[in-house]
Design a protein around this motif. Structure first.
Motif, PDB file in Angstrom:
ATOM      1  N   ASN A 484      -2.315   3.160  10.002  1.00 20.37           N
ATOM      2  CA  ASN A 484      -2.395   2.486  11.303  1.00 20.37           C
ATOM      3  C   ASN A 484      -3.330   1.280  11.294  1.00 20.37           C
ATOM      4  OD1 ASN A 484      -5.057   3.378  11.723  1.00 20.37           O
ATOM      5  ND2 ASN A 484      -4.419   5.153  12.942  1.00 20.37           N
ATOM      6  N   LYS A 485      -3.841   0.958  10.105  1.00 16.22           N
ATOM      7  CA  LYS A 485      -4.666  -0.233   9.939  1.00 16.22           C
ATOM      8  C   LYS A 485      -3.809  -1.494   9.828  1.00 16.22           C
ATOM      9  CE  LYS A 485      -8.751  -1.595   7.270  1.00 16.22           C
ATOM     10  NZ  LYS A 485      -9.744  -1.134   6.283  1.00 16.22           N
ATOM     11  N   PHE A 486      -2.488  -1.293   9.649  1.00  9.78           N
ATOM     12  CA  PHE A 486      -1.604  -2.425   9.347  1.00  9.78           C
ATOM     13  C   PHE A 486      -0.589  -2.665  10.453  1.00  9.78           C
ATOM     14  CE2 PHE A 486      -2.603  -0.197   5.322  1.00  9.78           C
ATOM     15  CZ  PHE A 486      -3.491  -1.139   4.825  1.00  9.78           C
ATOM     16  N   ASN A 487      -0.218  -3.933  10.579  1.00  3.80           N
ATOM     17  CA  ASN A 487       0.866  -4.249  11.498  1.00  3.80           C
ATOM     18  C   ASN A 487       2.203  -4.034  10.790  1.00  3.80           C
ATOM     19  OD1 ASN A 487       1.380  -6.516   9.892  1.00  3.80           O
ATOM     20  ND2 ASN A 487       0.248  -7.909  11.229  1.00  3.80           N
ATOM     21  N   ARG A 488       3.261  -4.374  11.474  1.00  2.92           N
ATOM     22  CA  ARG A 488       4.606  -4.095  10.978  1.00  2.92           C
ATOM     23  C   ARG A 488       4.896  -4.800   9.653  1.00  2.92           C
ATOM     24  NH1 ARG A 488       9.290  -6.945  13.223  1.00  2.92           N
ATOM     25  NH2 ARG A 488      11.227  -5.821  12.730  1.00  2.92           N
ATOM     26  N   SER A 489       4.618  -6.098   9.573  1.00  2.00           N
ATOM     27  CA  SER A 489       4.948  -6.853   8.355  1.00  2.00           C
ATOM     28  C   SER A 489       4.086  -6.410   7.173  1.00  2.00           C
ATOM     29  CB  SER A 489       4.787  -8.358   8.594  1.00  2.00           C
ATOM     30  OG  SER A 489       3.448  -8.682   8.899  1.00  2.00           O
ATOM     31  N   ASN A 490       2.813  -6.061   7.448  1.00  2.00           N
ATOM     32  CA  ASN A 490       1.957  -5.569   6.366  1.00  2.00           C
ATOM     33  C   ASN A 490       2.457  -4.225   5.832  1.00  2.00           C
ATOM     34  OD1 ASN A 490      -0.881  -6.762   8.227  1.00  2.00           O
ATOM     35  ND2 ASN A 490       0.197  -7.800   6.583  1.00  2.00           N
ATOM     36  N   THR A 491       2.911  -3.379   6.740  1.00  2.00           N
ATOM     37  CA  THR A 491       3.467  -2.079   6.329  1.00  2.00           C
ATOM     38  C   THR A 491       4.664  -2.287   5.411  1.00  2.00           C
ATOM     39  OG1 THR A 491       2.732  -1.063   8.404  1.00  2.00           O
ATOM     40  CG2 THR A 491       4.457   0.083   7.156  1.00  2.00           C
ATOM     41  N   PHE A 492       5.552  -3.221   5.787  1.00  2.00           N
ATOM     42  CA  PHE A 492       6.717  -3.516   4.940  1.00  2.00           C
ATOM     43  C   PHE A 492       6.272  -4.009   3.564  1.00  2.00           C
ATOM     44  CE2 PHE A 492       9.627  -4.680   8.793  1.00  2.00           C
ATOM     45  CZ  PHE A 492       9.510  -3.372   9.234  1.00  2.00           C
ATOM     46  N   TYR A 493       5.231  -4.844   3.530  1.00  2.00           N
ATOM     47  CA  TYR A 493       4.738  -5.399   2.259  1.00  2.00           C
ATOM     48  C   TYR A 493       4.332  -4.272   1.310  1.00  2.00           C
ATOM     49  CZ  TYR A 493       1.579  -7.745  -1.035  1.00  2.00           C
ATOM     50  OH  TYR A 493       0.946  -8.187  -2.181  1.00  2.00           O
ATOM     51  N   TYR A 494       3.530  -3.339   1.825  1.00  2.00           N
ATOM     52  CA  TYR A 494       3.028  -2.275   0.949  1.00  2.00           C
ATOM     53  C   TYR A 494       4.121  -1.276   0.578  1.00  2.00           C
ATOM     54  CZ  TYR A 494      -1.625  -4.149   1.591  1.00  2.00           C
ATOM     55  OH  TYR A 494      -2.720  -4.981   1.573  1.00  2.00           O
ATOM     56  N   LEU A 495       5.035  -0.987   1.495  1.00  2.00           N
ATOM     57  CA  LEU A 495       6.159  -0.113   1.144  1.00  2.00           C
ATOM     58  C   LEU A 495       7.006  -0.733   0.033  1.00  2.00           C
ATOM     59  CD1 LEU A 495       7.438   1.218   4.594  1.00  2.00           C
ATOM     60  CD2 LEU A 495       6.444   2.577   2.734  1.00  2.00           C
ATOM     61  N   ASN A 496       7.254  -2.038   0.136  1.00  2.00           N
ATOM     62  CA  ASN A 496       8.035  -2.714  -0.902  1.00  2.00           C
ATOM     63  C   ASN A 496       7.293  -2.738  -2.231  1.00  2.00           C
ATOM     64  OD1 ASN A 496      10.344  -3.303   0.612  1.00  2.00           O
ATOM     65  ND2 ASN A 496       9.438  -5.140   1.477  1.00  2.00           N
TER      66      ASN A 496
END
Length: 646
Positions: A484-496
Motif C-alpha cells: 500500500n506504499k505504491f500507487n497503481r502505476s508503481n504496483t504494475f512496475y514491480y509486478l512486471n
C-alpha cells in the motif's frame, strides 16, 4: 577636481534594467576618483529617481533622434582623464577586474581599451549568449566623439589594448513586448530613413536585417540580409572582410529557415575568407547533421571545439566588427554531447571521453558518463562522479542508471561495480552491501532489505528497489501493508519486474497469494493496494493469453477477475458518489475509474431486471477498458448476456 574616470550613460525609460546595472558598478562609483554621469532623454517611468540614488550628476536632454549626438551630450559633462561607456541594460560581471585596472593597469600610452560583452539570449539560461569585443574605455583628450545617426560608433584612437572586463547585456531578453516593440520601431524607422538615401548601403542593410532578426521577423530579415550578402560578394576581398558581419546575420536567417544547402554555401565562403571564423564551422556541422551526413558534421564539430579552446589567440577575438554567436557554454556543451554520442554509437568510448565535461553533470548526460566509464573499465571514476552529484533526485537517477547498465552483466562484473558503493551513506550503499557480501545470511539480508524498504520514498520505482522487494517477497510472509506504499502505476512496475526477472521465485508466490486473499479488507489503503495488485495481474494474464487461443487459461482465472470487480466496486463507491453517476460518468478521465463506474451501473440495472440498460453499460465498459474484454466475456452471467454481444 579632475577625476580619473567618468562613467557616462544615456537613459530613457530604463527602470526595468537600471538598478541592476548601477548595482554592478556601485563599488567603482563610490571611489573618490570616479564620477557617474547620467543623461535622461525623457523618461516617464521611475528611471530618474533610480539614477539619483547613485549619483548627483543626473541631467536632462530631450531626445532629438540621433544616437551619436545624444551620446556626445553625455561626453560633454565628463571631466575624467578616462571615459567609460555603459548602457542601462548592461552590467559589469567582474567588478574586481575593473577596480584592479583603475588601480594598477592603466597604460598612458594606450588611447582605447576594449572589453568583452556577452549578449544574453535567454534569461533562464545565462549559458546562452553571443560574444563581441567592444571599445569602452577612451582617453579623454577633448576630441573623442561618436558618429552615426542610428548605431552610434565611437571614433576611437590608436593604440588599443584589451581588458579581461566582461559586460553582460540583457537588452535582447526583455520580456516586455511593448518595450521591445518600441525599441524595434525606433531603430528600424531611422534605418529605413537612411536607406531611402542610400538603398545599397551594406552597413544599414546589415543593421536593418539584424533588427528584424532580433524581433523575430526572420523572413523579412532574410530578404534584407540576402541583398546585403549579394552586394558583399561583388566587393573586393578587403571590402568583404570589412563587411564580414553580414555573414553572421545571413547565416542565422538561413539556419532558422532551414535553408541548409544555402547555409553550406555561405559558410564555406565565410571560412575561406576567414579561417578563424568559429561560427562558420558551427553552421557547417549543424547543417551536415540535419542533412544526415554525420561523418562530415563530426569533422567540423572537432574543428569548432579546437578553435573554441584557443579562441583568445585567434585574430577574430580582437575584431570588434564581428559578433561571435556560437562560443557560449550552452552551444559548446551541445556540440560536445554531439561528439560524445557520435563516438559512443561507434563504440569508440575513449574518443567520446575527450569531450565529456566532468564538472557539468545533469539528468540528461549522467547516463553518458556511466556508459563510458563502464565500457572503458574506469570503474573508480563512477565513485568520483558520485561525489560530484549533490542533488538528491539526481543521485537516485545516478544509481538507477548504473543498475540499468549492469542489469544483464555477469555476476562478477556486477559485484565489482557495486562494491565501490558499499561505504557511502545512501540506501544504494545498503543495497550494494546486501548484494555483494557473501557472508550475510538470509536473516541479515532481510534486516538490510527491510531497512531499505522503510526508507524508500513513496511511489518510487527503480531496479535496485525492485531487487530488494523481490528478496523480501521471496523470504517473508506477504501482506498488503507491504504494497500500500505504491500507487497503481508503481504496483504494475514491480509486478512486471517480478514476472520478467523473478518468475518462479516471486511472481508465482505473489500470484498464489493474491488468488487466496480475502477481498474484504478493513483498511481502505489495503483495499486500494489489493485492487491495484489484482488489476496488474489480470492485465498481465490478458496480455499473455491474448490471441493465443488458450481460452481455458482465462476461464480458469475468471474468479480473480471477479475478485477484482468486487474490490474495485467497493473502492469506487468510497471515492465517488455513484448515485446518479449515469449522467456524469463520461466526464471521468481516468479509464479504470470510468470502467468500474460503468460496471457499477451494469450491476444496478441487472439487479433491477433492466437487462437492456445493463447491456448498454457492459458494452461501454468494454470500450472503456478493451484490455479486459476477454475476461469480461467469461465473467458476465450468460443468462443475461450472450458472448456474441461483444
Amino acid at each position: 577636481m579632475k577625476y580619473k574616470l567618468s562613467i557616462c550613460m544615456m537613459v530613457k525609460n530604463e527602470e526595468l534594467h537600471l538598478k541592476r546595472c548601477l548595482d554592478s558598478i556601485e563599488e567603482v562609483v563610490k571611489r573618490d576618483d570616479v564620477e557617474l554621469i547620467i543623461v535622461d532623454t525623457g523618461s516617464i517611468d521611475n528611471t530618474r529617481a533610480i539614477a539619483e540614488q547613485y549619483t548627483n550628476k543626473v541631467y536632462f536632454k530631450e531626445w532629438f533622434h540621433d544616437f551619436s549626438g545624444m551620446r556626445n551630450v553625455t561626453l560633454s559633462y565628463a571631466t575624467g582623464e578616462w571615459i567609460f561607456i555603459i548602457d542601462a541594460d548592461e552590467t559589469v560581471e567582474n567588478i574586481e577586474v575593473f577596480n584592479d585596472f583603475l588601480d594598477n593597469k592603466i597604460n598612458e600610452s594606450i588611447k582605447t581599451y576594449f572589453v568583452r560583452e556577452k549578449n544574453y539570449t535567454n534569461i533562464k539560461n545565462l549559458d546562452a549568449y553571443s560574444m563581441i569585443i567592444t571599445p569602452r574605455f577612451f582617453y579623454n583628450d577633448g576630441s573623442f566623439r561618436y558618429e552615426g545617426t542610428v548605431h552610434n560608433q565611437p571614433i576611437y584612437k590608436q593604440p588599443v589594448a584589451y581588458l579581461d572586463i566582461i559586460l553582460g547585456h540583457y537588452g535582447y531578453i526583455v520580456l516586455d513586448k511593448k518595450i521591445m516593440d518600441e525599441k524595434f520601431n525606433r531603430t528600424t524607422q531611422l534605418l529605413i530613413k537612411e536607406l531611402k538615401k542610400k538603398p545599397d548601403d551594406m552597413y544599414y542593410l546589415f543593421q536593418l536585417a539584424t533588427s528584424y532578426n532580433m524581433h523575430g521577423d526572420t523572413e523579412d530579415s532574410y530578404e534584407i540580409s540576402k541583398k546585403a550578402y549579394e552586394l558583399l560578394m561583388k566587393c573586393t576581398k578587403k571590402q568583404q572582410i570589412e563587411g564580414f558581419a553580414i555573414f553572421s546575420v545571413h547565416l542565422s536567417n538561413c539556419l532558422v529557415l532551414k535553408k541548409y544547402n544555402e547555409v553550406l554555401d555561405v559558410s564555406e565562403k565565410s571560412i575561406k575568407l576567414r579561417e578563424d571564423y568559429i561560427d562558420g564551422y558551427f553552421y557547417l556541422l549543424f547543417s551536415y547533421e540535419k542533412l544526415g551526413n554525420l561523418d562530415i558534421a563530426k569533422k567540423y564539430a572537432e574543428k569548432f571545439i579546437d578553435l573554441v579552446e584557443k579562441f583568445d589567440t585567434l585574430p577574430i577575438s580582437k575584431d570588434d566588427s564581428i559578433a561571435i554567436y556560437r562560443t557560449d557554454r550552452a552551444t559548446v556543451n551541445k556540440i560536445k554531447i554531439f561528439l560524445v554520442k557520435y563516438y559512443i554509437n561507434r563504440n569508440e568510448h575513449r574518443n567520446a571521453l575527450k569531450y565529456l565535461n566532468e564538472n557539468k553533470i545533469n539528468s540528461k548526460n549522467i547516463n553518458v558518463f556511466i556508459d563510458i566509464y563502464i565500457e572503458t573499465n574506469q570503474y573508480n571514476k563512477l565513485k568520483d562522479l558520485y561525489y560530484k552529484v549533490e542533488d538528491l533526485d539526481l543521485k537516485l537517477i545516478f544509481f538507477e542508471k548504473i543498475e540499468e547498465k549492469i542489469n544483464n552483466y555477469k555476476p562478477n562484473k556486477k559485484k565489482q561495480i557495486r562494491s565501490l558503493f558499499t561505504d557511502i551513506n545512501e540506501d544504494y550503499s545498503q543495497f550494494c552491501r546486501f548484494s555483494v557480501d557473501i557472508n550475510l545470511n538470509t536473516e541479515e539480508k532481510l534486516i538490510i532489505a527491510n531497512k531499505i524498504f522503510a526508507n524508500m520514498k513513496k511511489n518510487t520505482t527503480n531496479l535496485y528497489y525492485a531487487e530488494v522487494m523481490s528478496f523480501i517477497c521471496e523470504n517473508m510472509t506477504l501482506n498488503l501493508s507491504f504494497f500500500n506504499k505504491f500507487n497503481r502505476s508503481n504496483t504494475f512496475y514491480y509486478l512486471n519486474y517480478f514476472y520478467n526477472n523473478k518468475y518462479s521465485e516471486v511472481y508465482l508466490k505473489v500470484f498464489d497469494w493474491i488468488k487466496n486473499i480475502d477481498p474484504n479488507q478493513p483498511s481502505f489503503k489495503n483495499e486500494v493496494a489489493l485492487k491495484n495488485l489484482l488489476e496488474g495481474i489480470i492485465l498481465r494474464m490478458a496480455s499473455e493469453y491474448k490471441n493465443t487461443g488458450i481460452e481455458t487459461a482465462i476461464s480458469s482465472n475468471v474468479f480473480i477477475f471477479n475478485k477484482y470487480i468486487q474490490v474495485g466496486l467497493s473502492v469506487i463507491n468510497k471515492v465517488y458518489i455513484t448515485k446518479g453517476m449515469s449522467l456524469k460518468y463520461e466526464y471521468i478521465a481516468d479509464a479504470e475509474s470510468k470502467f468500474l463506474i460503468l460496471m457499477n451501473l451494469y450491476y444496478e440495472n441487472l439487479n433491477n431486471a433492466n437487462t437492456t440498460a445493463a447491456l448498454k453499460y457492459y458494452k461501454l465498459a468494454v470500450e472503456t477498458y478493451p484490455e479486459l474484454a476477454d475476461f469480461l466475456v467469461k465473467f458476465l452471467k450468460k443468462e443475461f448476456i450472450n458472448e456474441d454481444c461483444i
